[in-house]
Design a protein around this motif. Structure first.
Motif, short mmCIF file in Angstrom:
data_model
loop_
_atom_site.label_atom_id
_atom_site.label_comp_id
_atom_site.label_asym_id
_atom_site.label_seq_id
_atom_site.Cartn_x
_atom_site.Cartn_y
_atom_site.Cartn_z
N TYR A 282 0.85 -1.20 0.00
CA TYR A 282 0.00 0.00 0.00
C TYR A 282 0.88 1.25 0.00
N GLU A 283 0.47 2.24 -0.80
CA GLU A 283 1.14 3.53 -0.69
C GLU A 283 0.49 4.30 0.45
N ILE A 284 1.31 4.90 1.28
CA ILE A 284 0.78 5.71 2.40
C ILE A 284 0.56 7.13 1.88
N LEU A 337 6.28 4.75 1.19
CA LEU A 337 6.23 6.07 1.85
C LEU A 337 6.80 7.15 0.93
N ASN A 338 6.05 8.24 0.76
CA ASN A 338 6.55 9.37 -0.04
C ASN A 338 7.49 10.23 0.80
N ILE A 339 8.64 10.52 0.22
CA ILE A 339 9.61 11.37 0.91
C ILE A 339 9.74 12.67 0.11
N ILE A 369 10.53 3.44 -0.47
CA ILE A 369 10.59 4.90 -0.35
C ILE A 369 10.37 5.50 -1.74
N GLU A 370 9.40 6.41 -1.85
CA GLU A 370 9.12 7.06 -3.14
C GLU A 370 9.69 8.47 -3.15
N ILE A 371 10.44 8.75 -4.20
CA ILE A 371 11.03 10.09 -4.33
C ILE A 371 10.64 10.64 -5.69
N LEU A 399 11.28 5.70 -8.01
CA LEU A 399 11.25 7.07 -8.56
C LEU A 399 9.80 7.35 -8.96
N ASP A 400 9.20 8.32 -8.26
CA ASP A 400 7.75 8.56 -8.35
C ASP A 400 7.41 9.51 -9.50
N ASP A 401 6.17 9.44 -9.99
CA ASP A 401 5.65 10.36 -11.02
C ASP A 401 6.61 10.47 -12.20
N LEU A 420 10.40 2.17 -11.09
CA LEU A 420 9.91 3.43 -11.65
C LEU A 420 8.40 3.46 -11.51
N LYS A 421 7.85 4.57 -11.09
CA LYS A 421 6.39 4.69 -11.07
C LYS A 421 5.99 5.62 -12.23
N ILE A 422 5.30 5.04 -13.22
CA ILE A 422 4.94 5.82 -14.41
C ILE A 422 3.81 6.76 -14.04
N ALA A 456 2.50 1.23 -12.63
CA ALA A 456 1.72 2.21 -13.40
C ALA A 456 0.70 2.83 -12.46
N GLU A 457 0.72 4.17 -12.38
CA GLU A 457 -0.24 4.88 -11.54
C GLU A 457 -1.47 5.23 -12.38
N GLY A 458 -2.58 5.50 -11.72
CA GLY A 458 -3.76 6.04 -12.42
C GLY A 458 -4.49 5.04 -13.28
MG LIG Z 1 3.72 8.62 -4.63
#
Ligand SMILES: [Mg+2]
Length: 500
Positions: A282-284, A337-339, A369-371, A399-401, A420-422, A456-458
């Motif tokens: 889960y993403e917080i 966790l987003n940093i 850890i998401e950056i 690596l986020d977004d 990688l998070k697209i 893949a997000e969204g």
């Molecule tokens: Mg994020």
């Protein structure tokens, strides 16, 4: 001296010596003539001393006047750049506002500060920074017309008082010229420095409510807007900016209490293994439950928290609460966790995170850890050190977004990312845009060739989920699988996947 000569002449003319002799002869025994001579010399001496003293006093007075003038100039001048200082600016504003209303409404206050000044100061030292500020002042001064005033407010912040003629055209032209001139490179010894400037402008509109403080505040708000809307540009103050700034101040004030009162809660959005529909983790996500306003969206408070220096506390508090909840989850379910970029500058970040994990008994290998890419723009070396220490503790790095920021492919190669998070904008436009589909496919292929996994997000439709699975994307996230929720609702998610 003059008195002595005059005395001698007078004595000679009226034969005073003889008269004195005649007068003193009967009293010769008392030696009055000697006494008179002594009195005469004392008078001459006293006259001489008093003339000398009055000349000294005059000289001292002139020196004092000069020193006072010098002190007055120093008190109104910025010592580094030689332009006016804050006090001079304030006095000048006050004078202009106190003149007649017609006079008070034909000038504007501009505040500008430099973009990218801090790195120059940090990397090349304060001596170079100071020389740069002197050159900035010279260039700015060269753009002004007679009657305009340039002042340094402190640091790399300057202010102008400028006459306004045909209002907007005049000020816009000046602002554009000034910003363009400050964007040209500066040469300091062998060094070439590139900075830029952003500017906020507030017009003095007359009226009793205007004070130097309100004008400077308005120019400052306009500057803030210019900086948040891209830098290297200028904005003119509008009332709406004030309302927004008030809201921001209110949020900042309440946010401090909210952190202490535990009003910032973790929400969980599932991350799904696209191959088998299993929940991987889960993403917080931060949500603020305000006692009066209810749920406050993160886009209203995260940026404020970053600017107010509260983001570190918020992030660690979310991690702690999330880990507490995750205790009973199936083994191997991870948290993401987003940093914030600000946190990457904290050399103790990995220790702080590990302290929480140890206290609760949550394994570091189950923490991702998401950056965001933008975190790597400001100081990639500092970011690298923090990322390496997080990685060394066993955490995975994502690596986020990806695709919306400014990271270079070099970062992907040189930094220890695992995933990688697209960004969702590419995924959500896949149906209608062939380019987006090609881009997503290319990102997945590139990630794999670099040994990275992809999320893949969204994802909102079954078709997208299927397409991404065929492209080889490992993990999916989006409303299809579940919105962020205060509890990790695994059964609900499993149903959604079953339906897919
Ligand atoms: Mg994020």
């Amino acid at each position: 001296m003059a008195l002595g000569v005059t005395g001698t002449l007078v004595l000679h003319r009226f034969d005073w010596f003889e008269a004195v002799y005649d007068f003193t002869r009967p009293y010769e025994r008392l030696q009055i003539d000697n006494l008179l001579i002594i009195v005469l010399f004392v008078a001459i001496g006293a006259t001489f001393i008093s003339i000398r003293r009055s000349l000294d006093m005059r000289r001292e007075y002139e020196q004092r006047l000069k020193a006072e003038g010098r002190m007055k100039t120093l008190a109104l001048t910025d010592a580094l750049t030689g332009v006016a200082n804050r006090r001079h600016l304030y006095d000048a504003l006050k004078r202009r506002l106190e003149t007649n209303p017609a006079e008070a409404s034909c000038f504007a206050v501009c505040i500008f500060d430099l973009d990218r000044f801090k790195p120059i100061n940090d990397v090349h030292g304060h001596l170079v920074g100071d020389q740069l500020l002197q050159q900035i002042a010279e260039r700015a001064q060269a753009q002004l017309r007679s009657g305009d005033l340039l002042a340094r407010l402190g640091g790399d912040e300057f202010a102008l008082i400028v006459r306004t003629g045909a209002v907007d055209e005049d000020i816009s032209g000046l602002a554009e010229r000034l910003i363009a001139s400050l964007s040209e490179p500066f040469r300091i010894d062998q060094l070439v420095c590139h900075v830029g400037a952003s500017m906020g402008i507030a017009f003095a509109l007359g009226g009793a409510s205007q004070t130097p403080d309100t004008l400077l505040q308005k120019a400052d708000l306009a500057l803030y807007r210019a900086k948040t809307e891209g830098r290297g540009t200028f904005r003119v103050y509008q009332d709406a900016m004030d309302a927004k700034a008030r809201e921001r101040t209110l949020i900042e004030l309440e946010l401090r209490d909210a952190v202490e009162n535990g009003e910032i809660l973790p929400y969980f959005q599932p991350l799904i293994c696209l191959r088998d529909g299993r929940i991987e983790g889960y993403e917080i996500l931060a949500r603020w439950i305000h006692p009066s306003f209810g749920l406050v969206a993160p886009d209203r408070f995260i940026a404020v928290a970053e600017e107010a220096g509260l983001i570190g506390d918020i992030s660690l508090s979310l991690l702690e609460q999330a880990c507490e909840q995750a205790r009973d989850w199936p083994k191997g379910t991870y948290l993401s966790l987003n940093i914030s970029p600000v946190q990457l500058r904290d050399s103790q970040l990995s220790t702080k995170i590990c302290d929480i994990l140890d206290r609760i008994g949550f394994s570091a290998t189950c923490l991702e850890i998401e950056i965001t890419e933008n975190a790597l723009v400001h100081d990639v070396d500092v970011a690298r050190r923090t990322l390496i220490s997080l990685k060394a503790r066993g955490m995975t790095l994502a690596l986020d977004d990806f695709g919306t920021g400014y990271s270079s492919l070099q970062h992907l190669r040189s930094l220890p990312f695992d995933k990688l998070k697209i960004d969702q904008s590419f995924v959500m436009s896949m149906s209608e845009s062939a380019e987006s589909r090609k881009l997503v496919k290319a990102i997945i292929a590139m990630s794999h060739s670099l040994g990275l996994k992809t999320t893949a997000e969204g994802i909102e439709t079954h078709a997208h989920a299927l397409r991404l699975t065929q492209m080889g994307c490992e993990t999916g996230q989006g409303y299809l699988f579940g919105k962020p929720s205060p509890q990790a609702r695994q059964a609900w998610v499993a149903e959604a996947i079953g339906a897919a």
